[in-house]
Design an enzyme around this catalytic site. Structure first.
Site, PDB file in Angstrom:
ATOM      1  N   PRO A 189       0.818  -1.227   0.000  1.00 45.35           N
ATOM      2  CA  PRO A 189       0.000   0.000   0.000  1.00 45.35           C
ATOM      3  C   PRO A 189       0.845   1.268   0.000  1.00 45.35           C
ATOM      4  CG  PRO A 189      -0.745  -1.542   1.714  1.00 45.35           C
ATOM      5  CD  PRO A 189       0.573  -2.038   1.201  1.00 45.35           C
ATOM      6  N   GLU A 239       3.278  -8.066   9.075  1.00 50.27           N
ATOM      7  CA  GLU A 239       3.128  -6.610   9.122  1.00 50.27           C
ATOM      8  C   GLU A 239       4.006  -5.911   8.101  1.00 50.27           C
ATOM      9  OE1 GLU A 239       0.506  -7.694  10.936  1.00 50.27           O
ATOM     10  OE2 GLU A 239       2.123  -8.346  12.237  1.00 50.27           O
ATOM     11  N   ARG A 264      -2.895 -10.436 -20.103  1.00 55.26           N
ATOM     12  CA  ARG A 264      -4.006 -10.263 -21.051  1.00 55.26           C
ATOM     13  C   ARG A 264      -3.687  -9.243 -22.143  1.00 55.26           C
ATOM     14  NH1 ARG A 264      -7.729  -6.639 -20.581  1.00 55.26           N
ATOM     15  NH2 ARG A 264      -9.465  -8.056 -20.907  1.00 55.26           N
TER      16      ARG A 264
HETATM   17  C1  9WO Z   1      -0.611  -5.358   8.465  1.00 53.58           C
HETATM   18  C2  9WO Z   1      -0.804  -4.838   9.730  1.00 53.58           C
HETATM   19  C3  9WO Z   1      -1.372  -5.350  10.880  1.00 53.58           C
HETATM   20  C4  9WO Z   1      -1.430  -4.564  12.017  1.00 53.58           C
HETATM   21  C5  9WO Z   1      -0.928  -3.275  11.997  1.00 53.58           C
HETATM   22  C6  9WO Z   1      -0.375  -2.755  10.820  1.00 53.58           C
HETATM   23  C7  9WO Z   1      -0.314  -3.562   9.711  1.00 53.58           C
HETATM   24  N1  9WO Z   1       0.166  -3.300   8.505  1.00 53.58           N
HETATM   25  C8  9WO Z   1       0.019  -4.399   7.771  1.00 53.58           C
HETATM   26  C9  9WO Z   1       0.463  -4.445   6.397  1.00 53.58           C
HETATM   27  O1  9WO Z   1       0.526  -3.430   5.737  1.00 53.58           O
HETATM   28  N2  9WO Z   1       0.817  -5.657   5.929  1.00 53.58           N
HETATM   29  C10 9WO Z   1       1.251  -5.784   4.546  1.00 53.58           C
HETATM   30  C11 9WO Z   1       0.551  -6.972   3.939  1.00 53.58           C
HETATM   31  C12 9WO Z   1       2.725  -5.956   4.415  1.00 53.58           C
HETATM   32  C13 9WO Z   1       3.109  -6.001   2.949  1.00 53.58           C
HETATM   33  C14 9WO Z   1       2.289  -7.031   2.192  1.00 53.58           C
HETATM   34  N3  9WO Z   1       0.914  -6.887   2.533  1.00 53.58           N
HETATM   35  C15 9WO Z   1       0.054  -6.199   1.739  1.00 53.58           C
HETATM   36  C16 9WO Z   1       0.220  -5.764   0.444  1.00 53.58           C
HETATM   37  N4  9WO Z   1      -1.140  -5.801   2.133  1.00 53.58           N
HETATM   38  N5  9WO Z   1      -1.719  -5.094   1.175  1.00 53.58           N
HETATM   39  C17 9WO Z   1      -0.936  -5.058   0.134  1.00 53.58           C
HETATM   40  C18 9WO Z   1      -1.271  -4.362  -1.057  1.00 53.58           C
HETATM   41  C19 9WO Z   1      -0.463  -4.419  -2.170  1.00 53.58           C
HETATM   42  C20 9WO Z   1      -0.832  -3.690  -3.309  1.00 53.58           C
HETATM   43  N6  9WO Z   1      -1.942  -2.964  -3.325  1.00 53.58           N
HETATM   44  C21 9WO Z   1      -2.741  -2.888  -2.258  1.00 53.58           C
HETATM   45  C22 9WO Z   1      -2.418  -3.582  -1.106  1.00 53.58           C
END
Ligand code: 9WO
Length: 255
Positions: free
Chosen positions: A92, A119, A157
């Site tokens: 993110p 995390e 695609r």
């Molecule tokens: C999990 C978490 C739990 C408790 C407090 C803070 C926290 N942060 C996170 C977190 O951001 N975990 C991520 C999970 C770590 C990197 C991989 N993860 C991820 C990628 N989640 N969402 C994405 C993502 C990737 C691309 N576009 C949107 C979301």
């Protein structure tokens, strides 16, 4: 094109290798996928890849060591085939992924996709190994895999020969910077709701014009910032038809 995914959950990538358009493209030899599990490059008996965060706080952080060894192995495998080893981290915190970036990636040789869990990933690994950080939007997933799947799907695609109908990818949403028009199929009346008459008329010119108007209407309603961008880009090259449609839309909205 080849994607090398660094992931604790290689099974998840069956979604693109075993299903639909991406599966057919794989069978046609248009792209390849290789998975690399950092668990296979741990150096402790428990094969752990994560540890508690320095500074405290909830959850766990992926350690740099196993990830860097895994990325290096993927890079070496790609180098043997003459492919560059660009590393993309899905998170993110990344730059928003756009259609334009998808088209650039689709024109290249693929990438190493780093999928985080827990995390997050030790920042030093990101500094040392990651070339580009990309986000699908402002939300959090359980890990980067689902985002990597989306990126792979969007790129594959676009490969020549991936779609049956050659026109399909070209006319999609965003290609022209507008949202797609609505679609209908049989039955002609569903739960009392008829299909717009023009679509049954067989008048191809009117149908094309109606669809363009719907695209303009929807984009203005749902994504005003996209609409403004499209207008700015087309302001000096609007066709008579587009100018007329914009007038109609303006008039319709003032009713
Ligand atoms: C999990 C978490 C739990 C408790 C407090 C803070 C926290 N942060 C996170 C977190 O951001 N975990 C991520 C999970 C770590 C990197 C991989 N993860 C991820 C990628 N989640 N969402 C994405 C993502 C990737 C691309 N576009 C949107 C979301």
């Amino acid at each position: 094109m080849r994607f090398d995914v660094v992931t604790l959950f290689p099974e998840m990538f069956a979604a693109v290798t075993d299903c639909g358009i991406t599966r057919r493209a794989l069978e046609r030899g248009l792209w390849q996928l290789e998975s690399w599990n950092p668990r296979d490059r741990t150096e402790n008996v428990h094969r752990t890849v994560d540890d508690r965060p320095f500074g405290g706080g909830p959850g766990m952080v992926m350690q740099a060591g196993p990830l860097e060894r895994t990325v290096d192995a993927a890079k070496a495998a790609r180098e043997e085939k003459g492919l560059d080893g660009r590393v993309i981290y899905l998170s993110p915190q990344g730059q928003p992924l756009t259609h334009a970036r998808v088209m650039e990636l689709a024109a290249g040789s693929g990438a190493i996709l780093l999928c985080g869990r827990y995390e997050g990933v030790d920042e030093r690994l990101i500094e040392r190994c990651v070339d580009e950080e990309l986000s699908l939007g402002d939300f959090v997933l359980s890990g980067g895999e689902v985002a990597a799947l989306a990126l792979i799907d969007a790129c594959v695609r676009q490969l020549p020969g991936a779609l049956n109908d050659a026109g399909s990818a070209v006319e999609d949403s965003f290609v022209d910077g507008l949202l797609d028009c609505p679609h209908y199929t049989r039955p002609e009346v569903y739960e009392g709701m008829p299909v717009p008459e023009v679509l049954l008329s067989g008048h191809h010119e009117n149908i094309r014009r109606w669809r363009l108007k719907q695209s303009l209407l929807r984009t203005r309603e749902r994504r005003p910032e996209l609409f403004a961008k499209w207008l700015a880009q087309h302001a000096h090259s609007l066709s008579r038809e587009e100018t007329q449609l914009l007038r109609e839309i303006e008039a319709d909205s003032n009713e």
